[in-house]
Scaffold this active site. Structure first.
Site, PDB file in Angstrom:
ATOM      1  N   ASN A 113       0.803  -1.235   0.000  1.00  0.00           N
ATOM      2  CA  ASN A 113       0.000   0.000   0.000  1.00  0.00           C
ATOM      3  C   ASN A 113       0.831   1.279   0.000  1.00  0.00           C
ATOM      4  O   ASN A 113       0.415   2.270  -0.589  1.00  0.00           O
ATOM      5  CB  ASN A 113      -1.026  -0.011   1.140  1.00  0.00           C
ATOM      6  CG  ASN A 113      -0.408   0.012   2.500  1.00  0.00           C
ATOM      7  OD1 ASN A 113       0.671  -0.538   2.708  1.00  0.00           O
ATOM      8  ND2 ASN A 113      -1.063   0.643   3.450  1.00  0.00           N
ATOM      9  N   GLY A 186       2.741  -5.352   7.354  1.00  0.00           N
ATOM     10  CA  GLY A 186       1.682  -6.029   6.604  1.00  0.00           C
ATOM     11  C   GLY A 186       0.498  -6.340   7.495  1.00  0.00           C
ATOM     12  O   GLY A 186       0.277  -5.682   8.519  1.00  0.00           O
ATOM     13  N   SER A 187      -0.231  -7.366   7.113  1.00  0.00           N
ATOM     14  CA  SER A 187      -1.489  -7.675   7.805  1.00  0.00           C
ATOM     15  C   SER A 187      -1.242  -8.418   9.119  1.00  0.00           C
ATOM     16  O   SER A 187      -0.176  -9.027   9.317  1.00  0.00           O
ATOM     17  CB  SER A 187      -2.368  -8.524   6.894  1.00  0.00           C
ATOM     18  OG  SER A 187      -1.676  -9.702   6.564  1.00  0.00           O
ATOM     19  N   GLU A 208       4.827  -4.293  12.069  1.00  0.00           N
ATOM     20  CA  GLU A 208       4.003  -3.101  11.813  1.00  0.00           C
ATOM     21  C   GLU A 208       2.732  -3.593  11.141  1.00  0.00           C
ATOM     22  O   GLU A 208       2.733  -3.892   9.938  1.00  0.00           O
ATOM     23  CB  GLU A 208       4.764  -2.125  10.904  1.00  0.00           C
ATOM     24  CG  GLU A 208       6.001  -1.525  11.540  1.00  0.00           C
ATOM     25  CD  GLU A 208       5.682  -0.389  12.505  1.00  0.00           C
ATOM     26  OE1 GLU A 208       4.618   0.243  12.356  1.00  0.00           O
ATOM     27  OE2 GLU A 208       6.489  -0.133  13.412  1.00  0.00           O
ATOM     28  N   CYS A 242      -2.865   2.099   6.360  1.00  0.00           N
ATOM     29  CA  CYS A 242      -2.999   1.382   7.639  1.00  0.00           C
ATOM     30  C   CYS A 242      -3.529   2.290   8.753  1.00  0.00           C
ATOM     31  O   CYS A 242      -4.193   1.821   9.668  1.00  0.00           O
ATOM     32  CB  CYS A 242      -1.664   0.775   8.041  1.00  0.00           C
ATOM     33  SG  CYS A 242      -0.339   1.995   8.103  1.00  0.00           S
ATOM     34  N   GLU A 332     -10.505  -4.857   9.401  1.00  0.00           N
ATOM     35  CA  GLU A 332      -9.984  -3.615   8.810  1.00  0.00           C
ATOM     36  C   GLU A 332     -10.535  -3.476   7.382  1.00  0.00           C
ATOM     37  O   GLU A 332     -10.506  -4.430   6.607  1.00  0.00           O
ATOM     38  CB  GLU A 332      -8.453  -3.765   8.762  1.00  0.00           C
ATOM     39  CG  GLU A 332      -7.715  -2.605   8.203  1.00  0.00           C
ATOM     40  CD  GLU A 332      -6.206  -2.915   8.069  1.00  0.00           C
ATOM     41  OE1 GLU A 332      -5.803  -4.100   8.091  1.00  0.00           O
ATOM     42  OE2 GLU A 332      -5.447  -1.953   7.941  1.00  0.00           O
TER      43      GLU A 332
HETATM   44  P1  NAD Z   1       0.160  -8.762   3.622  1.00  0.00           P
HETATM   45  O1  NAD Z   1       0.337  -9.172   5.026  1.00  0.00           O
HETATM   46  O2  NAD Z   1      -0.775  -9.564   2.773  1.00  0.00           O
HETATM   47  O3  NAD Z   1       1.566  -8.793   2.844  1.00  0.00           O
HETATM   48  C1  NAD Z   1       2.710  -8.165   3.354  1.00  0.00           C
HETATM   49  C2  NAD Z   1       3.946  -8.893   2.854  1.00  0.00           C
HETATM   50  O4  NAD Z   1       3.918 -10.228   3.336  1.00  0.00           O
HETATM   51  C3  NAD Z   1       4.066  -8.965   1.339  1.00  0.00           C
HETATM   52  O5  NAD Z   1       5.405  -8.725   0.963  1.00  0.00           O
HETATM   53  C4  NAD Z   1       3.639 -10.383   1.025  1.00  0.00           C
HETATM   54  O6  NAD Z   1       4.278 -10.933  -0.111  1.00  0.00           O
HETATM   55  C5  NAD Z   1       4.039 -11.155   2.273  1.00  0.00           C
HETATM   56  N1  NAD Z   1       3.148 -12.284   2.539  1.00  0.00           N
HETATM   57  C6  NAD Z   1       1.816 -12.380   2.250  1.00  0.00           C
HETATM   58  N2  NAD Z   1       1.324 -13.554   2.681  1.00  0.00           N
HETATM   59  C7  NAD Z   1       2.356 -14.221   3.239  1.00  0.00           C
HETATM   60  C8  NAD Z   1       2.487 -15.500   3.851  1.00  0.00           C
HETATM   61  N3  NAD Z   1       1.442 -16.320   3.959  1.00  0.00           N
HETATM   62  N4  NAD Z   1       3.689 -15.866   4.303  1.00  0.00           N
HETATM   63  C9  NAD Z   1       4.751 -15.040   4.212  1.00  0.00           C
HETATM   64  N5  NAD Z   1       4.692 -13.826   3.636  1.00  0.00           N
HETATM   65  C10 NAD Z   1       3.514 -13.419   3.147  1.00  0.00           C
HETATM   66  O7  NAD Z   1      -0.232  -7.238   3.643  1.00  0.00           O
HETATM   67  P2  NAD Z   1      -0.613  -6.285   2.444  1.00  0.00           P
HETATM   68  O8  NAD Z   1      -1.921  -6.696   1.877  1.00  0.00           O
HETATM   69  O9  NAD Z   1       0.539  -6.165   1.511  1.00  0.00           O
HETATM   70  O10 NAD Z   1      -0.747  -4.883   3.207  1.00  0.00           O
HETATM   71  C11 NAD Z   1      -1.896  -4.503   3.850  1.00  0.00           C
HETATM   72  C12 NAD Z   1      -1.812  -4.702   5.346  1.00  0.00           C
HETATM   73  O11 NAD Z   1      -0.641  -4.104   5.857  1.00  0.00           O
HETATM   74  C13 NAD Z   1      -2.947  -4.017   6.087  1.00  0.00           C
HETATM   75  O12 NAD Z   1      -3.405  -4.852   7.093  1.00  0.00           O
HETATM   76  C14 NAD Z   1      -2.306  -2.775   6.659  1.00  0.00           C
HETATM   77  O13 NAD Z   1      -2.952  -2.271   7.810  1.00  0.00           O
HETATM   78  C15 NAD Z   1      -0.941  -3.242   6.945  1.00  0.00           C
HETATM   79  N6  NAD Z   1       0.000  -2.130   6.947  1.00  0.00           N
HETATM   80  C16 NAD Z   1       0.534  -1.735   8.127  1.00  0.00           C
HETATM   81  C17 NAD Z   1       1.398  -0.656   8.151  1.00  0.00           C
HETATM   82  C18 NAD Z   1       2.022  -0.171   9.420  1.00  0.00           C
HETATM   83  O14 NAD Z   1       2.921   0.657   9.336  1.00  0.00           O
HETATM   84  N7  NAD Z   1       1.607  -0.635  10.573  1.00  0.00           N
HETATM   85  C19 NAD Z   1       1.697   0.010   6.969  1.00  0.00           C
HETATM   86  C20 NAD Z   1       1.125  -0.423   5.801  1.00  0.00           C
HETATM   87  C21 NAD Z   1       0.278  -1.511   5.803  1.00  0.00           C
END
Ligand code: NAD
Length: 457
Positions: A113, A186-187, A208, A242, A332
């Site tokens: 994002n 990430g999530s 994060e 996020c 979310e």
């Molecule tokens: P995501 O968790 O799906 O992916 C994040 C990363 O993890 C990617 O590089 C992805 O390739 C990897 N990934 C995905 N599934 C995986 C798995 N099963 N095993 C290992 N790695 C895996 O998140 P997203 O959809 O890219 O981003 C959105 C989420 O991130 C939202 O929940 C948002 O709130 C959060 N976010 C948090 C912050 C923060 O600073 N706290 C900032 C941006 C986004």
């Protein structure tokens, strides 16, 4: 290939070259030259990935990476200097210091994002702290991922910093290795996978993550200004932020006024037809589009509610009074949909906010300082703002991170450097005096040592 790359970095780290402060600084300066040179390439990649407006790319991606770089370059000598600490009289005579040392080889996994800055801000800190690093950008923003790859490959030797592109399987392989630190953004669900993998090797992590961010608007709020600031914070990046407000809790007496003001502000920002606006981004892919579209079904969309699957467009939308068990109130939202729930007293607010895990952010719109302070202090959340949204992100002196389900650890500014540094406490003992109290035999010394300990408190 991944185990070999990791070994290459581990071997390189052992040479000690990454610990040279002059070398760290030189590389960060080279990185800055490259990032400045490629700014339009970066903003184009972001536009190609999800039609992110160039203005938004500058304010939320490139400018803060450069700001973080500038700060780090100018403060590196100060941050890396061993910090003298007042010694404990218990150790008299001594001089005490904290040394910041790199962890070693770190893994940075970033989301889609804010795909550019969420890869580079941790990377800058990792390098500044003297580590080697591997970045795994998100596969969902492939243009930005490719640009990150090109930049890192141009500036760094692979044994110092590398980009490994790919999706879940690549990420899983990376996570199965033994790293010295993992920085994941990430999530929540993937955060748990990362935490489990890290636990296997007792690797320290920063997580994060996200959450459902409440935004409370009370009857004293400046409604017009609140609407304007919420429109900006919610629809920036098409709501895929996020720290965007996830849902609104509004005093029932001001709800209609808020709707009128909110509609006006959306039109002022994105015109009557936001689909035509160059300033409104798209949903990143059809999986997320479908997830968001499902949230609109059977809901009362008082503003927006328009979608176009072919262009992954969802208009700025307000859902009036959804039920707590509805799709939009489950997890979310992460899109341009804003549910609004009215309340009449603080207990109703409490009942709703307490339903969810600790969020990443919370916002309060009110001119009643005592009440704002109370809400900010009552709930546990990562960080937030009073009478605005998202802007706490912009002050590098504020820690940025979650709590509980929304994350572990925080960064930005000096804290980013600290995140990637192990703090080593060292006491240098003087030899010119050796007080006898602590040594055995202890007979006859207990009374005296109690007096000394009490005196030193
Ligand atoms: P995501 O968790 O799906 O992916 C994040 C990363 O993890 C990617 O590089 C992805 O390739 C990897 N990934 C995905 N599934 C995986 C798995 N099963 N095993 C290992 N790695 C895996 O998140 P997203 O959809 O890219 O981003 C959105 C989420 O991130 C939202 O929940 C948002 O709130 C959060 N976010 C948090 C912050 C923060 O600073 N706290 C900032 C941006 C986004």
């Amino acid at each position: 290939m991944i185990p070999e790359l990791l070994q290459l970095q581990k071997d390189y780290f052992k040479t000690g070259e990454t610990k040279s402060i002059a070398y760290r600084k030189q590389l960060l300066k080279q990185l800055k030259v490259e990032l400045v040179k490629r700014e339009s390439e970066i903003t184009s990649a972001l536009h190609n990935d999800f039609k992110k407006p160039v203005f938004e790319s500058v304010i939320s991606e490139t400018a803060n990476v450069i700001a973080e770089l500038d700060l780090t370059i100018s403060k590196l000598a100060e941050w890396t200097k061993p910090k003298r600490i007042v010694p404990s009289l218990l150790n008299f005579p001594s001089s005490d210091k904290i040394y910041s040392e790199p962890y070693g080889t770190v893994l940075i996994i970033s989301p889609w994002n804010y795909p550019y800055q969420l890869a580079f801000v941790p990377l800058i800190a990792a390098i500044a702290a003297g580590n080697t690093a591997v970045i795994k950008p998100s596969e969902l923003t492939s243009n930005t991922s490719k640009t990150i790859y090109d930049i890192i490959t141009t500036v760094f030797k692979p044994e110092h910093a590398s980009v490994v592109e790919g999706g879940i399987s690549v990420s899983s392989t990376l996570l199965s290795q033994r790293w010295d630190y993992i920085f994941f953004t990430g999530s929540v669900s993937v955060g748990k996978i990362v935490a489990k993998a890290a636990a296997e090797h007792l690797t320290p992590t920063t997580l994060e993550l996200g959450g459902k961010n409440p935004c409370i608007i009370d009857e004293t709020a400046n409604i017009k200004l609140s609407a304007k600031r919420i429109v900006w914070g919610k629809f920036l990046n098409a709501g895929q932020t996020c720290i965007a407000p996830d849902y609104i809790l509004i005093h029932k007496d001001v709800k209609q006024r808020f709707y009128d003001a909110f509609k006006t502000e959306i039109e002022l920002a994105y015109s009557k037809n936001p689909m035509q606006s160059e300033d409104f981004a798209r949903i990143v892919n059809s999986k997320n589009f479908d997830r968001l579209e499902r949230m609109l079904r059977n809901e009362n969309c008082v503003i927006g509610g328009k979608t176009n699957a072919g262009t992954l467009y969802i208009s700025p939308t307000v859902i009036d009074e959804p039920k707590l068990d509805s799709e939009v109130m489950k997890d979310e939202i992460f899109g341009p949909i804003l549910p609004v729930i009215s309340y009449t007293n603080d207990t109703e607010i409490d009942n709703i906010v307490s339903t969810y895990d600790k969020p990443l952010s919370l916002y309060v719109f009110s001119t009643n300082s005592a009440k704002s302070k109370k809400w900010v202090q009552t709930y546990s959340f990562g960080g937030g703002a009073i009478n605005d949204t998202v802007i706490h992100f912009a002050n590098h002196k504020l820690p940025f991170g979650g709590v509980g389900n929304s994350g572990i650890g925080a960064y930005h500014g000096k804290l980013s450097f600290d995140t990637f540094s192990h703090k080593k406490g060292i006491v240098k003992k003087g030899n010119w005096l050796d007080l006898p109290f602590r040594y055995a035999p202890y007979k006859g010394k207990l009374k005296l040592i109690k007096i000394i300990l009490k005196w030193l408190q």
